[in-house]
Design a protein around this motif. Structure first.
Motif, mmCIF file in Angstrom:
data_model
loop_
_atom_site.group_PDB
_atom_site.id
_atom_site.type_symbol
_atom_site.label_atom_id
_atom_site.label_comp_id
_atom_site.label_asym_id
_atom_site.label_seq_id
_atom_site.Cartn_x
_atom_site.Cartn_y
_atom_site.Cartn_z
ATOM 1 N N ASP A 42 0.876 -1.173 0.000
ATOM 2 C CA ASP A 42 0.000 0.000 0.000
ATOM 3 C C ASP A 42 0.911 1.220 0.000
ATOM 4 O O ASP A 42 1.248 1.765 1.039
ATOM 5 N N THR A 43 1.350 1.635 -1.174
ATOM 6 C CA THR A 43 2.364 2.684 -1.281
ATOM 7 C C THR A 43 1.845 4.080 -0.972
ATOM 8 O O THR A 43 2.624 4.949 -0.596
ATOM 9 N N ASN A 44 0.542 4.299 -1.117
ATOM 10 C CA ASN A 44 0.000 5.639 -0.828
ATOM 11 C C ASN A 44 -0.737 5.689 0.506
ATOM 12 O O ASN A 44 -1.359 6.692 0.836
ATOM 13 N N HIS A 45 -0.693 4.610 1.272
ATOM 14 C CA HIS A 45 -1.247 4.536 2.635
ATOM 15 C C HIS A 45 -2.736 4.862 2.705
ATOM 16 O O HIS A 45 -3.189 5.489 3.654
ATOM 17 N N ASP A 46 -3.503 4.368 1.717
ATOM 18 C CA ASP A 46 -4.950 4.585 1.746
ATOM 19 C C ASP A 46 -5.702 3.357 2.250
ATOM 20 O O ASP A 46 -6.929 3.321 2.252
ATOM 21 N N GLY A 47 -4.960 2.340 2.686
ATOM 22 C CA GLY A 47 -5.572 1.132 3.215
ATOM 23 C C GLY A 47 -5.903 0.081 2.170
ATOM 24 O O GLY A 47 -6.460 -0.962 2.497
#
Length: 80
Positions: A20-25
């Motif tokens: 999850d590279t953009n940390h949006d879950g």
């Protein structure tokens, strides 16, 4: 899903990395081994956050440089 099916090293699918590279879950990066040797050869990316693969790359000879790059999942939709 892509209409174009790309050839991989094998018919298996072992998710080695799901990120999850953009940390949006939600997963947006997949590195998979398709022949059971423990090395990734199928790389997929969700670049717009919609949960679907936008780019698929295959490194068939596992030299670090993809031989095939296509839009969509290349006929290999992730299971995660």
């Amino acid at each position: 899903m892509s209409e174009e099916t790309v050839e991989t090293r094998g018919d298996e699918r072992h998710e080695l990395i799901v990120g999850d590279t953009n940390h949006d879950g939600k997963a947006d990066l997949w590195a998979s081994d398709t022949d059971g040797d423990g090395k990734p050869d199928l790389f997929q990316f969700d670049t717009d956050g919609d949960g679907k693969v936008d780019i698929t790359m295959v490194d068939a000879d596992q030299d670090g440089t993809p031989e095939t790059v296509v839009d969509g999942d290349g006929g290999h939709a992730p299971t995660v």
